[in-house]
Design a protein around this motif. Structure first.
Motif, PDB file in Angstrom:
ATOM      1  N   ASP A 155     -28.286  35.785   6.540  1.00  0.00           N
ATOM      2  CA  ASP A 155     -28.685  36.921   7.357  1.00  0.00           C
ATOM      3  C   ASP A 155     -28.770  36.495   8.828  1.00  0.00           C
ATOM      4  O   ASP A 155     -29.612  35.670   9.208  1.00  0.00           O
ATOM      5  CB  ASP A 155     -30.044  37.442   6.873  1.00  0.00           C
ATOM      6  CG  ASP A 155     -30.522  38.656   7.651  1.00  0.00           C
ATOM      7  OD1 ASP A 155     -29.804  39.119   8.562  1.00  0.00           O
ATOM      8  OD2 ASP A 155     -31.629  39.137   7.334  1.00  0.00           O
ATOM      9  N   ALA A 156     -27.907  37.053   9.668  1.00  0.00           N
ATOM     10  CA  ALA A 156     -27.897  36.704  11.090  1.00  0.00           C
ATOM     11  C   ALA A 156     -29.200  37.079  11.773  1.00  0.00           C
ATOM     12  O   ALA A 156     -29.541  36.527  12.824  1.00  0.00           O
ATOM     13  CB  ALA A 156     -26.727  37.388  11.787  1.00  0.00           C
ATOM     14  N   GLY A 157     -29.936  38.009  11.187  1.00  0.00           N
ATOM     15  CA  GLY A 157     -31.213  38.421  11.754  1.00  0.00           C
ATOM     16  C   GLY A 157     -32.270  37.320  11.752  1.00  0.00           C
ATOM     17  O   GLY A 157     -33.303  37.450  12.411  1.00  0.00           O
ATOM     18  N   LEU A 158     -32.027  36.241  11.012  1.00  0.00           N
ATOM     19  CA  LEU A 158     -32.963  35.121  11.001  1.00  0.00           C
ATOM     20  C   LEU A 158     -32.942  34.364  12.325  1.00  0.00           C
ATOM     21  O   LEU A 158     -33.857  33.602  12.622  1.00  0.00           O
ATOM     22  CB  LEU A 158     -32.649  34.166   9.847  1.00  0.00           C
ATOM     23  CG  LEU A 158     -32.770  34.744   8.436  1.00  0.00           C
ATOM     24  CD1 LEU A 158     -32.300  33.735   7.401  1.00  0.00           C
ATOM     25  CD2 LEU A 158     -34.208  35.180   8.145  1.00  0.00           C
ATOM     26  N   GLY A 159     -31.877  34.535  13.103  1.00  0.00           N
ATOM     27  CA  GLY A 159     -31.809  33.907  14.421  1.00  0.00           C
ATOM     28  C   GLY A 159     -31.049  32.599  14.436  1.00  0.00           C
ATOM     29  O   GLY A 159     -30.314  32.265  13.495  1.00  0.00           O
ATOM     30  N   ASP A 160     -31.214  31.855  15.536  1.00  0.00           N
ATOM     31  CA  ASP A 160     -30.541  30.576  15.750  1.00  0.00           C
ATOM     32  C   ASP A 160     -31.488  29.418  15.432  1.00  0.00           C
ATOM     33  O   ASP A 160     -32.719  29.568  15.510  1.00  0.00           O
ATOM     34  CB  ASP A 160     -30.055  30.456  17.191  1.00  0.00           C
ATOM     35  CG  ASP A 160     -29.018  31.507  17.539  1.00  0.00           C
ATOM     36  OD1 ASP A 160     -28.371  32.025  16.610  1.00  0.00           O
ATOM     37  OD2 ASP A 160     -28.863  31.811  18.736  1.00  0.00           O
ATOM     38  N   PHE A 161     -30.896  28.258  15.114  1.00  0.00           N
ATOM     39  CA  PHE A 161     -31.686  27.104  14.700  1.00  0.00           C
ATOM     40  C   PHE A 161     -31.135  25.819  15.301  1.00  0.00           C
ATOM     41  O   PHE A 161     -29.955  25.733  15.637  1.00  0.00           O
ATOM     42  CB  PHE A 161     -31.696  26.996  13.160  1.00  0.00           C
ATOM     43  CG  PHE A 161     -32.301  28.193  12.485  1.00  0.00           C
ATOM     44  CD1 PHE A 161     -33.664  28.255  12.273  1.00  0.00           C
ATOM     45  CD2 PHE A 161     -31.514  29.261  12.094  1.00  0.00           C
ATOM     46  CE1 PHE A 161     -34.234  29.365  11.677  1.00  0.00           C
ATOM     47  CE2 PHE A 161     -32.065  30.370  11.496  1.00  0.00           C
ATOM     48  CZ  PHE A 161     -33.432  30.429  11.286  1.00  0.00           C
ATOM     49  N   ASP A 162     -32.010  24.818  15.391  1.00  0.00           N
ATOM     50  CA  ASP A 162     -31.563  23.479  15.771  1.00  0.00           C
ATOM     51  C   ASP A 162     -31.007  22.746  14.561  1.00  0.00           C
ATOM     52  O   ASP A 162     -29.995  22.035  14.664  1.00  0.00           O
ATOM     53  CB  ASP A 162     -32.736  22.689  16.373  1.00  0.00           C
ATOM     54  CG  ASP A 162     -33.235  23.314  17.655  1.00  0.00           C
ATOM     55  OD1 ASP A 162     -32.543  23.187  18.686  1.00  0.00           O
ATOM     56  OD2 ASP A 162     -34.307  23.960  17.615  1.00  0.00           O
ATOM     57  N   HIS A 163     -31.667  22.899  13.429  1.00  0.00           N
ATOM     58  CA  HIS A 163     -31.246  22.238  12.192  1.00  0.00           C
ATOM     59  C   HIS A 163     -31.347  23.232  11.045  1.00  0.00           C
ATOM     60  O   HIS A 163     -32.247  24.085  11.026  1.00  0.00           O
ATOM     61  CB  HIS A 163     -32.139  21.030  11.874  1.00  0.00           C
ATOM     62  CG  HIS A 163     -32.201  20.011  12.969  1.00  0.00           C
ATOM     63  ND1 HIS A 163     -31.262  19.027  13.116  1.00  0.00           N
ATOM     64  CD2 HIS A 163     -33.105  19.842  13.974  1.00  0.00           C
ATOM     65  CE1 HIS A 163     -31.570  18.282  14.166  1.00  0.00           C
ATOM     66  NE2 HIS A 163     -32.683  18.753  14.704  1.00  0.00           N
ATOM     67  N   ILE A 164     -30.467  23.106  10.075  1.00  0.00           N
ATOM     68  CA  ILE A 164     -30.619  23.850   8.827  1.00  0.00           C
ATOM     69  C   ILE A 164     -30.547  22.853   7.680  1.00  0.00           C
ATOM     70  O   ILE A 164     -29.828  21.843   7.745  1.00  0.00           O
ATOM     71  CB  ILE A 164     -29.584  24.977   8.653  1.00  0.00           C
ATOM     72  CG1 ILE A 164     -28.194  24.432   8.318  1.00  0.00           C
ATOM     73  CG2 ILE A 164     -29.546  25.870   9.865  1.00  0.00           C
ATOM     74  CD1 ILE A 164     -27.857  24.521   6.865  1.00  0.00           C
ATOM     75  N   VAL A 165     -31.320  23.129   6.642  1.00  0.00           N
ATOM     76  CA  VAL A 165     -31.298  22.322   5.417  1.00  0.00           C
ATOM     77  C   VAL A 165     -31.081  23.262   4.241  1.00  0.00           C
ATOM     78  O   VAL A 165     -31.827  24.238   4.085  1.00  0.00           O
ATOM     79  CB  VAL A 165     -32.613  21.535   5.221  1.00  0.00           C
ATOM     80  CG1 VAL A 165     -32.535  20.718   3.934  1.00  0.00           C
ATOM     81  CG2 VAL A 165     -32.884  20.624   6.411  1.00  0.00           C
ATOM     82  N   GLY A 166     -30.069  22.974   3.448  1.00  0.00           N
ATOM     83  CA  GLY A 166     -29.816  23.743   2.238  1.00  0.00           C
ATOM     84  C   GLY A 166     -29.802  22.811   1.040  1.00  0.00           C
ATOM     85  O   GLY A 166     -28.755  22.277   0.669  1.00  0.00           O
ATOM     86  N   MET A 167     -30.971  22.570   0.461  1.00  0.00           N
ATOM     87  CA  MET A 167     -31.077  21.641  -0.663  1.00  0.00           C
ATOM     88  C   MET A 167     -30.836  22.379  -1.976  1.00  0.00           C
ATOM     89  O   MET A 167     -31.649  23.208  -2.397  1.00  0.00           O
ATOM     90  CB  MET A 167     -32.459  20.971  -0.677  1.00  0.00           C
ATOM     91  CG  MET A 167     -32.653  20.033  -1.871  1.00  0.00           C
ATOM     92  SD  MET A 167     -34.228  19.168  -1.810  1.00  0.00           S
ATOM     93  CE  MET A 167     -34.524  18.906  -3.573  1.00  0.00           C
ATOM     94  N   ASP A 168     -29.718  22.097  -2.590  1.00  0.00           N
ATOM     95  CA  ASP A 168     -29.339  22.635  -3.905  1.00  0.00           C
ATOM     96  C   ASP A 168     -29.285  24.161  -3.930  1.00  0.00           C
ATOM     97  O   ASP A 168     -29.444  24.774  -4.994  1.00  0.00           O
ATOM     98  CB  ASP A 168     -30.297  22.120  -4.996  1.00  0.00           C
ATOM     99  CG  ASP A 168     -30.187  20.612  -5.196  1.00  0.00           C
ATOM    100  OD1 ASP A 168     -29.202  20.020  -4.717  1.00  0.00           O
ATOM    101  OD2 ASP A 168     -31.089  20.028  -5.824  1.00  0.00           O
ATOM    102  N   CYS A 169     -29.025  24.790  -2.772  1.00  0.00           N
ATOM    103  CA  CYS A 169     -28.918  26.248  -2.759  1.00  0.00           C
ATOM    104  C   CYS A 169     -27.466  26.711  -2.784  1.00  0.00           C
ATOM    105  O   CYS A 169     -27.208  27.886  -3.064  1.00  0.00           O
ATOM    106  CB  CYS A 169     -29.629  26.832  -1.545  1.00  0.00           C
ATOM    107  SG  CYS A 169     -28.876  26.424   0.032  1.00  0.00           S
TER     108      CYS A 169
END
Length: 233
Positions: free
Chosen positions: A121-135
């Motif tokens: 969802d682009a509505g979550l905004g921008d980030f410095d880091h993202i982590v997607g563990m087992d998703c």
């Protein structure tokens, strides 16, 4: 779930974790006693979580992090303790409620916003880091690449994610998993070959400004997953 679209897979995953597996997932992510197989999964997930956290800055003050598929929120809590402003999102409203219940007050100036929804969802905004563990492990390679492409457009520094490596041992474990009663089965994992995934990521125009960094395979009993770090060039 062969042949399903992203939205169909997402709906199946949401239904499983929001209804079928709530009690089992709550026990898996707690200190409750477990059988041998689930205990090995718990230990493997803890090792993976610590690996991903070790790839993030020790001081995350002023940084924004997306914990995609946050589950019960353990990684989000640690990142917030380092000072990060964490957005922790999961498809399951029930797991989000569990994460809110378990989350302590975050020291160090960090914060956590728990949200039920889609990590894309682009509505979550921008980030410095993202982590997607087992998703992303329930999605085929093409959907994984497209998801990273969409998230990468809103990420400034690094993307950390895991995938299920295609190995003979993992194939045996999946076959054994099919012996569980249908009501206890998790949505199918989609193993991918590491070399093929790397080629697909390199060939994706939207990821041309990203470079491969650290990678680590974690194997503990019935838990097999591989972490990959992508850094913006």
């Amino acid at each position: 779930m062969a042949g399903l679209s992203y939205l169909e897979r997402r709906s199946a995953i949401e239904a499983y974790f929001d209804r079928t597996a709530v009690e089992a997932w709550s026990r898996l992510t707690s200190d409750a006693p477990l059988g041998r197989i689930r205990a090995s999964v718990r230990a493997g997930r803890e090792t993976m979580r610590q690996t991903l956290l070790s790839w993030l800055p020790d001081d995350m003050s002023g940084l924004r992090l997306l914990d995609a598929g946050c589950g019960s929120g353990a990684l989000a809590v640690e990142a917030a303790r380092r000072g990060a402003a964490v957005v922790a999102v999961d498809l399951s409203p029930t797991l989000i409620a569990l994460a809110r219940q378990r989350a302590p007050r975050c020291p160090g100036g960090g914060s956590i916003e728990f949200l039920a929804g889609d990590m894309l969802d682009a509505g979550l905004g921008d980030f410095d880091h993202i982590v997607g563990m087992d998703c992303l492990i329930h999605y085929p390679q093409a959907d994984m690449v497209e998801a990273l492409n969409k998230i990468g457009a809103r990420t400034r520094a690094s993307m950390l994610f895991t995938f299920a490596p295609r190995t003979p041992a993992l194939a045996i474990m999946h076959a054994a998993g099919r012996l569980f009663p249908r009501k206890d089965r998790a949505p199918a994992i989609s193993p991918v070959a590491e070399a093929a995934l790397r080629r697909a990521l390199v060939d994706e125009p939207g990821l041309s400004n990203w470079r491969f960094a650290r990678t680590q395979r974690i194997k503990n009993g019935f838990y097999v997953s591989q972490a990959q770090e992508l850094r913006r060039a």
